[in-house]
Scaffold this active site. Structure first.
Site, PDB file in Angstrom:
ATOM      1  N   TYR A  28      -0.147  -1.344 -11.963  1.00 15.28           N
ATOM      2  CA  TYR A  28      -1.583  -1.179 -12.255  1.00 15.28           C
ATOM      3  C   TYR A  28      -1.847  -0.466 -13.577  1.00 15.28           C
ATOM      4  CZ  TYR A  28      -1.576  -2.478  -7.381  1.00 15.28           C
ATOM      5  OH  TYR A  28      -1.340  -3.132  -6.218  1.00 15.28           O
TER       6      TYR A  28
ATOM      7  N   TYR B 118      -9.442   6.318 -10.937  1.00 17.04           N
ATOM      8  CA  TYR B 118      -9.256   6.881  -9.590  1.00 17.04           C
ATOM      9  C   TYR B 118      -8.943   8.361  -9.618  1.00 17.04           C
ATOM     10  CZ  TYR B 118      -7.761   1.946  -8.926  1.00 17.04           C
ATOM     11  OH  TYR B 118      -7.637   0.585  -8.921  1.00 17.04           O
TER      12      TYR B 118
ATOM     13  N   GLU C 187       4.044  -6.843   1.597  1.00 19.78           N
ATOM     14  CA  GLU C 187       3.665  -7.249   0.243  1.00 19.78           C
ATOM     15  C   GLU C 187       3.381  -6.057  -0.659  1.00 19.78           C
ATOM     16  OE1 GLU C 187       0.579 -10.131   1.150  1.00 19.78           O
ATOM     17  OE2 GLU C 187      -0.815  -8.552   1.699  1.00 19.78           O
ATOM     18  N   PRO C 188       4.411  -5.264  -0.944  1.00 23.44           N
ATOM     19  CA  PRO C 188       4.225  -4.100  -1.788  1.00 23.44           C
ATOM     20  C   PRO C 188       4.098  -4.471  -3.272  1.00 23.44           C
ATOM     21  CG  PRO C 188       6.534  -4.332  -1.218  1.00 23.44           C
ATOM     22  CD  PRO C 188       5.805  -5.415  -0.488  1.00 23.44           C
TER      23      PRO C 188
ATOM     24  N   ARG D 157      -5.633   4.382 -14.687  1.00 26.00           N
ATOM     25  CA  ARG D 157      -5.721   4.981 -13.356  1.00 26.00           C
ATOM     26  C   ARG D 157      -6.316   6.395 -13.319  1.00 26.00           C
ATOM     27  NH1 ARG D 157      -1.846   5.914 -10.532  1.00 26.00           N
ATOM     28  NH2 ARG D 157      -2.767   5.334  -8.557  1.00 26.00           N
TER      29      ARG D 157
ATOM     30  N   GLY E 111       0.762  -1.238   0.000  1.00 22.59           N
ATOM     31  CA  GLY E 111       0.000   0.000   0.000  1.00 22.59           C
ATOM     32  C   GLY E 111       0.788   1.280   0.000  1.00 22.59           C
TER      33      GLY E 111
ATOM     34  N   CYS F 227     -13.287   6.169 -27.350  1.00 15.30           N
ATOM     35  CA  CYS F 227     -14.581   6.854 -27.375  1.00 15.30           C
ATOM     36  C   CYS F 227     -15.265   6.852 -26.020  1.00 15.30           C
ATOM     37  CB  CYS F 227     -15.459   6.235 -28.448  1.00 15.30           C
ATOM     38  SG  CYS F 227     -14.909   6.789 -30.050  1.00 15.30           S
ATOM     39  N   GLU F 228     -14.729   7.630 -25.130  1.00 20.00           N
ATOM     40  CA  GLU F 228     -15.260   7.855 -23.788  1.00 20.00           C
ATOM     41  C   GLU F 228     -14.760   9.223 -23.374  1.00 20.00           C
ATOM     42  OE1 GLU F 228     -17.019   5.927 -21.594  1.00 20.00           O
ATOM     43  OE2 GLU F 228     -17.069   4.185 -22.908  1.00 20.00           O
TER      44      GLU F 228
END
Ligand SMILES: *Cc1c(COP(=O)(O)O)cnc(C)c1O
Length: 483
Positions: free
Chosen positions: A439, A383, A340-341, A379, A242, A410-411
């Site tokens: 990610y 987010y 656990e990165p 991302r 995290g 197309c968004e």
């Protein structure tokens, strides 16, 4: 090494990205596809930082890479060779880890909903299973009995801690779909006591991603230690991952904006209206003469707690800071500590290379349209995340404007960055989106029938393709459609 400019051109280690892009184009393999470019050196550095920090603890430790951040087996192989283990979130990630040759004993299979075959595979390989709920525990017990296998489990607990991150990546608060609520822990432990196929090895807690504030982690560790003091027979503490990375690291704070682009001024004026008269005054004349630079401006806005959304700030702790927090907590030295990165190992190790298709304006908004899009870097759309964007080569323009950098998908949510201080690029100009090692490729998609892009690993002056781009045929093959 990593990424740096040399005489106006962006390099990854000793490879000039403009040259690389030309070579790829000439080879005909990747006509216009964007590419992810990784620096091996940066990956090794990040792993070393974790290992050095962990080695300073009196405890035995384990460094698990969170595979969902990046699933490229070539990169996983590097991490394996450096001594990492892995945390997995699906049966297929487990198969991938086995294929890459990770040793199962320290692998962790996580998941708030596992299919029976996934649990069975984890039991057969002997990896640790993160038990996430009572129903997950029941399934683990059933499968272990059915196949007469021992289950080595960690209990993932929800300690109701706010990590102050985007709600979509917050996992440790009450109301989250992850983990066992603290109050239910005793009950779950009681259920386990009567079972001899299952052995609790430890506790697990993962608060969320992009954590910038160690207070939440400190609190979490304290709570875990209290739990540990209450229970005798636990070997492992898994503190999750995290840790954020500094997505703002490459921003040039001294850049000035062109006064023609007065949206920001308008935003500031809008906020100024609400301020008491003794509040902050912006020197309009100074600003209009381009005298005010980004750094001064952010400082002033911060002082008055009115930082606009388009100027995110970043106060990311270092890996060392994170591990010092673990040390402060003072877990008994017999306890093994697992971290656990994902993001903080690979996030800053890649850029997405793409090129400018053209520039346009609509209303008073200026756009740069690139070959890269939300199908490679999701991302920002998902987010509202910030990724630094700049050109990979010199651009002939004396002023900067406020630009939204967007892709061809197309968004309207297809954007890579908004409100960026950029010069007006020429068509075909190389564009880099920074910090896309985590990610991004693992979240890429074929939406709009776009092919997922190539991935390239740079090592010093050499580079190799570690993922081919999809072809149209790859993309269509699963349909088995014949004309
Ligand atoms: C995603 C995840 C991580 C890694 O998070 P990062 O923010 O990439 O460090 C660690 N543990 C678990 C259980 C996860 O789901």
């Amino acid at each position: 090494m990593g990424f740096e400019y040399r005489e106006g051109y962006l390099y990854c280690e000793n490879v000039c990205l403009k040259d690389l892009q030309e070579q790829l184009k000439d080879s005909g393999i990747f006509p216009d596809s964007p590419v992810f470019v990784y620096s091996k050196d940066l990956i090794l550095k990040n792993v070393k930082s974790y290992q050095q920090a962990l080695n300073s603890l009196p405890n035995d430790t384990g460094l698990n890479f969170s595979v969902k951040a990046n699933t490229n087996p070539h990169l996983l192989r590097i991490l394996r060779d450096e001594g990492c283990s892995v945390t997995l979130v699906s049966g297929n990630e487990l198969r991938l880890a086995l294929q890459v040759g990770f040793t199962p004993s320290q692998m962790v299979l996580n998941g708030n909903g596992k299919c029976r075959w996934e649990t069975r595979l984890a039991l057969e390989t002997g990896c640790l299973i993160n038990v996430d709920s009572e129903f997950d525990l029941k399934q683990t017990i059933e499968v272990s009995k059915e196949f007469n296998l021992e289950a080595r489990v960690l209990l993932r607990i929800n300690l109701n801690i706010d990590a102050h991150v985007h709600p979509y990546i917050s996992t440790g608060m009450a109301g989250s779909k992850f983990g066992i609520d603290e109050e239910q822990l005793g009950h779950v432990m009681d259920l386990i006591k009567t079972e001899n196929h299952i052995k609790v090895f430890g506790l697990h807690c993962h608060l969320g991603s992009t954590i910038q504030d160690l207070t939440a982690i400190r609190l979490c560790l304290k709570k875990l230690k209290t739990k540990l003091d209450e229970s005798i027979d636990i070997k492992y503490i898994n503190i999750g991952g995290g840790l954020n990375i500094n997505y703002m690291e490459h921003v040039d704070d001294t850049q000035c904006i062109d006064h023609e682009d007065d949206q920001i001024l308008k935003q500031v004026e809008g906020k100024l209206k609400d301020l008491p008269s003794n509040g902050f005054k912006i020197d309009h004349q100074k600003y209009k003469n381009k005298q005010i630079n980004r750094r001064d401006w952010i400082k002033k806005l911060k002082e008055h707690d009115m930082l606009p959304d388009c100027i995110p700030e970043n106060t990311t702790p270092s890996i060392k800071d994170l591990i010092s927090t673990v040390e402060e907590t003072g877990f008994h030295h017999s306890i093994k500590i697992i971290v656990e990165p994902g993001r903080s190992i690979v996030g800053n190790t890649a850029v997405l290379l793409s090129s400018v298709l053209g520039c346009k304006t609509s209303g008073n908004i200026r756009f740069i349209v690139t070959t890269g899009s939300m199908t490679e870097v999701l991302r920002p759309s998902l987010y509202d995340a910030y990724h630094h964007i700049d050109f990979t080569e010199p651009v002939e323009d004396s002023t900067r404007h406020l630009y939204n950098v967007v892709g061809p998908v197309c968004e309207s949510t297809d954007f890579l960055g908004k409100d960026r201080f950029l010069k007006t690029p020429h068509e075909g100009c190389g564009v880099a989106v920074w910090d896309v090692g985590a990610y991004c490729s693992s979240m890429s998609s074929n939406y709009n029938c776009r092919v997922r892009p190539a991935e390239i690993l740079v090592d010093g002056s050499s580079w190799k393709i570690i993922r081919k781009p999809d072809s149209y045929e790859d993309m269509m093959s699963a349909y088995e459609y014949q004309q």
